[in-house]
Design an enzyme around this catalytic site. Structure first.
Site, PDB file in Angstrom:
ATOM      1  N   GLU A  55     -90.869  -8.652 -40.707  1.00  0.00           N
ATOM      2  CA  GLU A  55     -90.756  -7.202 -40.873  1.00  0.00           C
ATOM      3  C   GLU A  55     -89.343  -6.716 -40.554  1.00  0.00           C
ATOM      4  O   GLU A  55     -88.818  -5.822 -41.220  1.00  0.00           O
ATOM      5  CB  GLU A  55     -91.753  -6.492 -39.948  1.00  0.00           C
ATOM      6  CG  GLU A  55     -93.217  -6.889 -40.171  1.00  0.00           C
ATOM      7  CD  GLU A  55     -93.671  -7.988 -39.236  1.00  0.00           C
ATOM      8  OE1 GLU A  55     -94.787  -7.888 -38.709  1.00  0.00           O
ATOM      9  OE2 GLU A  55     -92.907  -8.964 -39.035  1.00  0.00           O
ATOM     10  N   SER A 173    -101.672 -53.692 -46.492  1.00  0.00           N
ATOM     11  CA  SER A 173    -101.980 -52.268 -46.690  1.00  0.00           C
ATOM     12  C   SER A 173    -100.800 -51.452 -47.176  1.00  0.00           C
ATOM     13  O   SER A 173    -100.968 -50.290 -47.535  1.00  0.00           O
ATOM     14  CB  SER A 173    -102.496 -51.659 -45.376  1.00  0.00           C
ATOM     15  OG  SER A 173    -101.514 -51.768 -44.365  1.00  0.00           O
ATOM     16  N   TRP A 175     -97.863 -49.874 -49.443  1.00  0.00           N
ATOM     17  CA  TRP A 175     -97.552 -49.578 -50.852  1.00  0.00           C
ATOM     18  C   TRP A 175     -98.787 -49.622 -51.760  1.00  0.00           C
ATOM     19  O   TRP A 175     -98.712 -50.086 -52.889  1.00  0.00           O
ATOM     20  CB  TRP A 175     -96.471 -50.513 -51.394  1.00  0.00           C
ATOM     21  CG  TRP A 175     -95.329 -50.778 -50.482  1.00  0.00           C
ATOM     22  CD1 TRP A 175     -94.742 -51.977 -50.244  1.00  0.00           C
ATOM     23  CD2 TRP A 175     -94.606 -49.837 -49.680  1.00  0.00           C
ATOM     24  NE1 TRP A 175     -93.716 -51.849 -49.346  1.00  0.00           N
ATOM     25  CE2 TRP A 175     -93.608 -50.547 -48.972  1.00  0.00           C
ATOM     26  CE3 TRP A 175     -94.718 -48.465 -49.458  1.00  0.00           C
ATOM     27  CZ2 TRP A 175     -92.729 -49.932 -48.095  1.00  0.00           C
ATOM     28  CZ3 TRP A 175     -93.841 -47.858 -48.566  1.00  0.00           C
ATOM     29  CH2 TRP A 175     -92.874 -48.579 -47.911  1.00  0.00           C
ATOM     30  N   ARG A 189     -95.269 -34.657 -43.738  1.00  0.00           N
ATOM     31  CA  ARG A 189     -94.802 -34.887 -42.370  1.00  0.00           C
ATOM     32  C   ARG A 189     -93.846 -33.778 -41.922  1.00  0.00           C
ATOM     33  O   ARG A 189     -93.884 -33.334 -40.781  1.00  0.00           O
ATOM     34  CB  ARG A 189     -94.078 -36.233 -42.283  1.00  0.00           C
ATOM     35  CG  ARG A 189     -94.965 -37.451 -42.345  1.00  0.00           C
ATOM     36  CD  ARG A 189     -94.116 -38.718 -42.286  1.00  0.00           C
ATOM     37  NE  ARG A 189     -94.926 -39.918 -42.454  1.00  0.00           N
ATOM     38  CZ  ARG A 189     -94.419 -41.141 -42.564  1.00  0.00           C
ATOM     39  NH1 ARG A 189     -93.108 -41.312 -42.519  1.00  0.00           N
ATOM     40  NH2 ARG A 189     -95.221 -42.177 -42.713  1.00  0.00           N
ATOM     41  N   GLY A 299    -105.664 -45.970 -39.117  1.00  0.00           N
ATOM     42  CA  GLY A 299    -106.563 -46.880 -39.801  1.00  0.00           C
ATOM     43  C   GLY A 299    -107.965 -46.327 -39.917  1.00  0.00           C
ATOM     44  O   GLY A 299    -108.238 -45.162 -39.584  1.00  0.00           O
ATOM     45  N   ARG A 301    -110.735 -46.959 -38.262  1.00  0.00           N
ATOM     46  CA  ARG A 301    -111.447 -46.590 -37.027  1.00  0.00           C
ATOM     47  C   ARG A 301    -110.974 -45.255 -36.482  1.00  0.00           C
ATOM     48  O   ARG A 301    -111.784 -44.434 -36.033  1.00  0.00           O
ATOM     49  CB  ARG A 301    -111.272 -47.686 -35.976  1.00  0.00           C
ATOM     50  CG  ARG A 301    -112.091 -48.931 -36.249  1.00  0.00           C
ATOM     51  CD  ARG A 301    -111.959 -49.939 -35.140  1.00  0.00           C
ATOM     52  NE  ARG A 301    -110.594 -50.449 -35.037  1.00  0.00           N
ATOM     53  CZ  ARG A 301    -110.186 -51.308 -34.098  1.00  0.00           C
ATOM     54  NH1 ARG A 301    -111.032 -51.720 -33.168  1.00  0.00           N
ATOM     55  NH2 ARG A 301    -108.935 -51.741 -34.072  1.00  0.00           N
TER      56      ARG A 301
END
Length: 366
Positions: A55, A173, A175, A189, A299, A301
């Site tokens: 404002e 895991s 790419w 991020r 991951g 879990r």
């Protein structure tokens, strides 16, 4: 003005407010527009934490000050009535003689919470509330959740194959998704206050959790490491970003604590249960650090734990056009769903393509 006109100018406020993403937290993203005789004569947004509010910037941008006494000020969040890092916006609005204010949604901060609107009304200002309220709340969902519940807003990021796998049968895991998706993850991020992962993911992916593929600030890096098992020379312990490690109160390895603190790493101890660290306590501690939003890149879990404990608010699921088969690692560890009625309900946004990958955004039903 009619509702349709108010909607148009509030949309512009939201557009301006988004420019502050990644720069204003723990303050909210706010945009403001000043309209005189149907035309915008002033605009502003909250550009950086500690800087002038939207404002203030909008009013300062008006060249003909006398026009303010016959204008409407639009703002997506209730004007503040108190002295913080800047003077009260509601006082400035009253002093300039603006006769009408249109507000997207109320501010739940305990120092505001209707007091800004009350001050305007007491001064004779015509206030219209709830214009594009749903959109206004969604824009500042992290700020609103933090000040309403004392917990940060939590989003889970998953990169998976079409058959719901995040790693091959041999554990590979990295790419799964393409370059365009990875660039979007780095953008995410940059707008979240913190990125969280577990020590196993740090080991497997050599994760550093910094912003590298696009402009933007580095988030606070949060690592869950019950026994402080990561070696001090892990890449995530570099000096590129603030790093906080959460460990179990039952662990007493003071030498490792001193090693990490010598590297500038903060170590926080929380309760430890059979299933892992107490995630609610972790989030409460982060909220005390003014971390209002957390992107979890963990991951199966860790993701499942946030879902089971009803601590996740949103999912970002990047689907890659690949198949790993039934012996590969699934996106989520067991959630304990035994009948269809117990299924976790999701409210999906329209899908977006990043290269050949598809991003599905969904809010988690509680």
């Amino acid at each position: 003005m009619d509702l349709a006109t108010d909607n148009v100018f509030m949309s512009r406020c939201l557009e301006l407010a988004r420019k502050g993403a990644g720069s204003v937290s723990p303050n909210p993203m706010v945009g403001s527009v000043i309209v005189h005789e149907g035309k915008i004569i002033g605009e502003g947004y909250h550009e950086r934490y500690g800087g002038p509010h939207a404002e203030v910037n909008a009013i300062a941008s008006v060249s003909r000050r006398e026009a303010l006494r016959n204008s409407t000020l639009y703002v997506n969040l209730e004007p503040c009535p108190h002295f913080g890092k800047t003077p009260p916006c509601s006082d400035l609005i009253i002093e300039t003689g603006i006769p009408r204010v249109v507000v997207g949604c109320r501010d739940p901060h305990k120092a505001v919470a209707g007091k800004g609107i009350g001050k305007l009304l007491a001064a004779g200002v015509d206030v219209t509330e709830g214009v594009l309220e749903e959109e206004s709340v969604k824009l500042n969902e992290a700020f609103i959740k933090s000040h309403s519940t004392g917990l940060p807003f939590v989003a889970l990021k998953l990169g998976q194959t079409l058959d719901g796998k995040i790693a091959t049968s041999l554990g590979a895991s990295r790419w799964i998704t393409g370059d365009e998706s990875r660039e979007e993850v780095h953008r995410l991020r940059s707008v979240y206050d913190a990125v969280m992962t577990g020590e196993a993911t740090v080991r497997a992916d050599e994760a550093q959790l910094t912003v590298r593929n696009c402009p933007g600030r580095n988030p606070v890096r949060v690592v869950l490491d019950r026994r402080l098992s990561l070696p001090p020379d892990s890449g995530i312990f570099n000096s590129e970003a603030r790093t906080v490690v959460f460990a179990s109160r039952e662990w007493s390895g003071l030498e490792k604590v001193h090693q990490l603190k010598d590297l500038g790493v903060e170590v926080v101890f929380v309760a430890d249960h059979a299933s892992g660290l107490d995630l609610r306590e972790v989030l409460l501690e982060l909220n005390r650090m003014q971390v209002l939003s957390v992107l979890v890149e963990g991951g199966s879990r860790l993701s499942a734990s946030f879902i089971r404990e009803k601590l996740a608010d949103k999912l970002y699921i990047f689907l890659a056009p690949k198949l790993f088969g039934s012996d590969a690692l699934s996106s989520f560890a067991p959630l304990g769903v035994s009948v269809p009625q117990e299924a976790v309900l999701l409210d999906f946004e329209p899908p977006v393509f990043f290269g050949k990958d598809i991003l599905l955004e969904a809010y988690v039903g509680q």
